[in-house]
Design a protein around this motif. Structure first.
Motif, short mmCIF file in Angstrom:
data_model
loop_
_atom_site.label_atom_id
_atom_site.label_comp_id
_atom_site.label_asym_id
_atom_site.label_seq_id
_atom_site.Cartn_x
_atom_site.Cartn_y
_atom_site.Cartn_z
N ASP A 151 0.86 -1.19 0.00
CA ASP A 151 0.00 0.00 0.00
C ASP A 151 0.89 1.23 0.00
OD1 ASP A 151 -1.78 2.06 0.46
OD2 ASP A 151 -2.40 1.37 2.45
N ARG A 152 0.66 2.12 -0.94
CA ARG A 152 1.44 3.35 -1.00
C ARG A 152 0.52 4.53 -1.28
NH1 ARG A 152 6.49 5.01 -4.99
NH2 ARG A 152 7.30 6.64 -3.64
N VAL A 153 0.71 5.62 -0.54
CA VAL A 153 -0.04 6.85 -0.79
C VAL A 153 0.64 7.62 -1.91
CG1 VAL A 153 -0.78 9.06 0.18
CG2 VAL A 153 -0.90 6.99 1.57
N LEU A 154 -0.14 7.96 -2.94
CA LEU A 154 0.38 8.71 -4.08
C LEU A 154 0.05 10.20 -3.99
CD1 LEU A 154 -0.38 6.35 -7.09
CD2 LEU A 154 1.69 6.50 -5.71
N ALA A 155 -1.11 10.53 -3.45
CA ALA A 155 -1.52 11.93 -3.38
C ALA A 155 -2.53 12.09 -2.26
CB ALA A 155 -2.13 12.38 -4.70
N ASN A 156 -2.45 13.20 -1.57
CA ASN A 156 -3.38 13.48 -0.49
C ASN A 156 -4.56 14.33 -0.99
OD1 ASN A 156 -1.80 12.19 1.57
ND2 ASN A 156 -0.42 13.94 1.53
N ASP A 157 -5.61 14.36 -0.20
CA ASP A 157 -6.75 15.26 -0.42
C ASP A 157 -7.49 15.02 -1.73
OD1 ASP A 157 -6.10 16.54 2.01
OD2 ASP A 157 -4.66 17.83 0.99
N TRP A 158 -7.53 13.78 -2.18
CA TRP A 158 -8.34 13.47 -3.35
C TRP A 158 -9.80 13.24 -2.97
CZ3 TRP A 158 -6.97 10.84 -8.46
CH2 TRP A 158 -5.84 11.43 -9.02
N GLY A 159 -10.04 12.75 -1.76
CA GLY A 159 -11.39 12.36 -1.39
C GLY A 159 -12.39 13.49 -1.37
N GLY A 160 -11.95 14.68 -0.97
CA GLY A 160 -12.86 15.81 -0.95
C GLY A 160 -13.05 16.45 -2.30
N ARG A 161 -12.26 16.00 -3.28
CA ARG A 161 -12.30 16.62 -4.60
C ARG A 161 -12.89 15.72 -5.68
NH1 ARG A 161 -6.91 18.83 -7.90
NH2 ARG A 161 -8.04 19.56 -9.75
N PHE A 162 -12.51 14.43 -5.65
CA PHE A 162 -12.92 13.51 -6.71
C PHE A 162 -13.86 12.45 -6.16
CE2 PHE A 162 -8.57 14.90 -7.94
CZ PHE A 162 -8.89 15.57 -9.12
N ASP A 163 -14.85 12.06 -6.98
CA ASP A 163 -15.80 11.03 -6.56
C ASP A 163 -15.78 9.81 -7.48
OD1 ASP A 163 -17.04 11.98 -8.84
OD2 ASP A 163 -18.89 12.61 -7.85
N PHE A 164 -14.87 9.81 -8.47
CA PHE A 164 -14.82 8.68 -9.40
C PHE A 164 -13.40 8.59 -9.97
CE2 PHE A 164 -15.69 5.69 -12.60
CZ PHE A 164 -17.01 5.26 -12.53
N VAL A 165 -12.85 7.38 -10.03
CA VAL A 165 -11.57 7.15 -10.71
C VAL A 165 -11.72 5.95 -11.62
CG1 VAL A 165 -10.08 8.20 -8.96
CG2 VAL A 165 -10.67 5.78 -8.77
N VAL A 166 -11.05 6.00 -12.76
CA VAL A 166 -11.05 4.87 -13.69
C VAL A 166 -9.69 4.82 -14.38
CG1 VAL A 166 -12.10 6.29 -15.52
CG2 VAL A 166 -12.19 3.78 -15.67
N ALA A 167 -9.11 3.62 -14.44
CA ALA A 167 -7.82 3.43 -15.10
C ALA A 167 -8.04 3.22 -16.59
CB ALA A 167 -7.09 2.24 -14.51
N ALA A 168 -7.12 3.76 -17.41
CA ALA A 168 -7.27 3.65 -18.87
C ALA A 168 -5.92 3.42 -19.53
CB ALA A 168 -7.93 4.91 -19.42
N GLY A 169 -5.05 2.69 -18.87
CA GLY A 169 -3.71 2.41 -19.38
C GLY A 169 -2.79 2.15 -18.21
N PRO A 170 -1.51 1.90 -18.45
CA PRO A 170 -0.58 1.63 -17.35
C PRO A 170 -0.39 2.86 -16.47
CG PRO A 170 0.62 1.89 -19.42
CD PRO A 170 -0.83 1.87 -19.77
N GLY A 171 -1.01 2.84 -15.30
CA GLY A 171 -0.93 3.97 -14.38
C GLY A 171 -1.75 5.17 -14.79
N VAL A 172 -2.50 5.08 -15.88
CA VAL A 172 -3.33 6.20 -16.33
C VAL A 172 -4.62 6.21 -15.52
CG1 VAL A 172 -4.62 7.19 -18.26
CG2 VAL A 172 -2.38 6.14 -18.66
N VAL A 173 -4.87 7.32 -14.84
CA VAL A 173 -6.06 7.44 -14.00
C VAL A 173 -6.83 8.69 -14.41
CG1 VAL A 173 -6.94 7.73 -11.65
CG2 VAL A 173 -4.97 6.25 -12.07
N TYR A 174 -8.10 8.50 -14.76
CA TYR A 174 -9.01 9.61 -14.96
C TYR A 174 -9.79 9.79 -13.66
CZ TYR A 174 -8.19 9.68 -20.00
OH TYR A 174 -7.62 9.79 -21.24
#
Length: 630
Positions: A151-174
């Motif tokens: 488990d590794r933290v990549l970025a903080n404070d995403w929860g209050g900003r984003f409500d959906f994530v989807v991968a679309a390639g190697p490490g590609v996150v929308y």
């Protein structure tokens, strides 16, 4: 209404303009898994993922009892996150299930809830990206052999900003903001770089689900009218003109759709290319004096090994012993060290494979070194580290002259991920990092022979970069806080003299002039300290490979003593010297290595701090005995 792709001209541009994406190639018919509220899973195949043609094989039921959140990984692996907290792993063989699956995790109740369903995704490498209950973006990885999760933290404070994530390639996150704006980022697990979040669209609040077979192709479920819409992102904030057209229907808002994430790929795929690192022989040492009152002396030897010594007593009553840090090999350049909040020290060094490696003491400031781990970077110059506000920061320059920054996301974490700080023709030498409380100051050499500087506080704040003026400088600068509380910089010019400058200009102001400290032609960069007696002291290697010292004639004086050799004619140095002050011991010390790569350490003598000769007020140096690594 379809999601709207906004013209890139009215979107905020990234720090560095993105390149267009690579050529798209897809399997003939990628699989899409559909989990319905009745817990039945259907499978369908899309025959035209490259163009979004409305050609499907037809749905067929392939199982029941799918109670929870379903995520699909590459190679047919399907994961069920159950409300009980169990995570089950199944293998789909294309026409049947391999077995009844296995439990690979327990206690993950958060990921089995409907509220978190859209906050986790799996990419084509099988890595899980999720916005966890702590609002941070995490990278989870399952090791099927060891049957463990990392488990590794990549970025903080995403929860209050984003409500959906989807991968679309190697490490590609929308990632979708709660207002419907859509962003894209890419994380590379080898270089451990996280690209700048780029806004790529608006109007995505109507999406009840988004899935991707990879290759930056997205399928959006518009649950209000049960439409399935196709999109393809091209890079540079552009989409194909026909993005958003309908490729299917009859998909209610409460269905879960998951394409196999390895159904499409881009060539190139956006991951950085490993650069070539030029090996730097006889690089200078790193000296760090910690709050625990311990001196750490570290260097990379001729064979690329990290060598370290540490001591509380530098009086010379007993030798200081050096030893190699186990496993810390294949390095080059100047290492860097930083003391952590608990008194332990972390060492970092640039690998000849462009990956920076890190080792931290185990247990206590006197503890052994942990096995080194890669923290990536793909820099071609050494990384420099410092601690501000209790958080460790690292800075390094890549082959394109761009500065990358990494910092701890949690108190005990390693550096990372690396984020682009800016591209301004920086030279491939280690940045000079100086910290004071919660502020960190970074000075960088540019390929034009000038220095730039910025300072920021922790938590991370936007910083303005200013030029220090001058020209013709070479190598890293040495910076201190002088007796007047101002930043003072020392550097070598191409004429071989050492120059100094006081202060940092405010944006729009002219920098103060550089002043030469004449009398010596130096072979490399100087090292400066504010001595315990209040004078600024400088050491440098002359063109005769001997170490010389000068310093202020008195504290605060603009006049400097004549340069004086301090190796007493008995020692030739193969490296540039490094100096550090030990204020509580009333001394400062100098490190260098002789022609045989044997480490040397000299200190000032607090009992007779200066000598008067020819009008000089110069420090007296004595050798500190050392035991070289075997």
């Amino acid at each position: 209404m379809a999601a709207v792709v906004v013209n890139a001209a009215i979107l905020q541009a990234p720090v560095s303009a993105a390149d267009p994406l690579g050529a798209l190639e897809c399997l003939a018919s990628p699989q899409i898994f559909m989990t319905k509220p009745d817990k039945v899973m259907d499978l369908d195949l899309h025959h035209e993922p490259e163009s979004g043609g409305a050609s499907w094989a037809g749905r067929q039921a392939i199982g029941s009892g799918w109670d929870g959140t379903v995520k699909v990984g590459p190679d047919g692996w399907v994961y069920l996150f159950m409300p009980t907290g169990d995570v089950r792993r199944y293998h789909w063989l294309g026409n049947s299930w391999a077995d009844a699956g296995e439990v690979i995790q327990t206690g993950w109740t958060y990921w089995g809830t409907v509220a978190s369903r859209n906050k986790m995704t799996v990419d084509k490498r099988g890595d899980f990206y999720g916005i966890a209950a702590d609002n941070a973006l995490h990278l989870y990885r399952y090791d099927a052999v060891a049957k463990t999760w990392s488990d590794r933290v990549l970025a903080n404070d995403w929860g209050g900003r984003f409500d959906f994530v989807v991968a679309a390639g190697p490490g590609v996150v929308y990632a979708r903001e709660v207002n419907g704006d859509l962003y894209r980022a890419q994380y590379d697990t080898v270089s451990q770089r996280l690209s700048t979040l780029v806004k790529v669209g608006v109007g995505w609040q109507s999406a009840t689900d988004i899935t991707s077979p990879g290759g930056d192709v997205l399928y959006m479920v518009e649950g209000g009218n049960q439409a399935l819409r196709w999109y393809r992102y091209l890079g540079d904030q552009k989409w194909t003109p026909d993005s958003g057209h309908n490729v299917g229907g009859g998909i209610p808002a409460d269905w879960q759709l998951e394409f196999q994430p390895d159904g499409c790929k881009l060539t190139p795929d956006g991951t950085p290319t490993r650069p070539t690192v030029t090996k730097v022989p006889k690089a200078a040492a790193s000296l760090t004096y910690t709050a625990a009152k311990r001196l750490y002396y570290s260097y990379v030897d001729n064979d690329g090994n990290m060598v370290n010594a540490q001591a509380e007593d530098v009086s010379g009553t007993k030798p200081i012993g050096f030893s190699g840090v186990p496993g810390f090999t294949g390095l080059t350049g100047v290492p860097s060290a930083v003391d952590l909040a608990d008194g332990r020290v972390r060492l970092v060094g640039l690998g000849q494979d462009a990956e920076t490696r890190s080792s931290t003491q185990i247990g206590s400031p006197a503890g052994n070194w942990a096995a080194p781990v890669s923290v990536g970077g793909f820099t071609t110059g050494p990384v420099a580290v410092g601690r501000a506000g209790g958080v460790v920061y690292g800075y390094g320059v890549d082959a394109k002259g761009c500065l990358w920054r990494a910092y701890q996301r949690t108190a005990t974490a390693e550096l990372g991920p690396w984020e682009l700080d800016g591209c301004d023709g920086y030279a491939q030498v280690a940045p000079t990092v100086m910290t004071s409380g919660s502020q960190i100051t970074v000075t960088l050499l540019k390929t034009t022979g000038t220095y730039s500087r910025f300072a920021h506080s922790h938590p991370l704040q936007a910083a303005v970069t200013v030029s220090l003026g001058g020209s013709g400088f070479t190598g890293p600068a040495s910076t201190i806080i002088n007796g007047a509380g101002k930043v003072q910089t020392f550097a070598r010019d191409t004429d071989g003299q050492v120059y100094t400058q006081i202060g940092s200009p405010r944006p729009g102001q002219q920098p103060t002039p550089w002043t030469a400290i004449p009398g010596l032609t130096v072979a490399g960069p100087p090292s400066a300290v504010l001595s315990p007696t209040g004078t600024i002291e400088i050491v440098a290697r002359g063109t005769d490979n001997r170490i010389y010292n000068t310093g202020q004639q008195a504290s605060g004086s603009p006049a400097y003593r004549p340069w004086r050799e301090i190796t007493d004619g008995n020692e030739v140095s193969s490296t540039d010297p490094t100096a550090v002050a030990l204020p509580d011991k009333g001394m400062w010390v100098i490190a260098f290595r002789n022609e045989a790569d044997v480490p040397k350490l000299r200190r000032t003598d607090p009992s007779t701090p200066t000598r008067q000769a020819n009008g000089e007020n110069a420090p007296i140096f004595v050798d500190v005995p050392v035991q070289a690594a075997r």
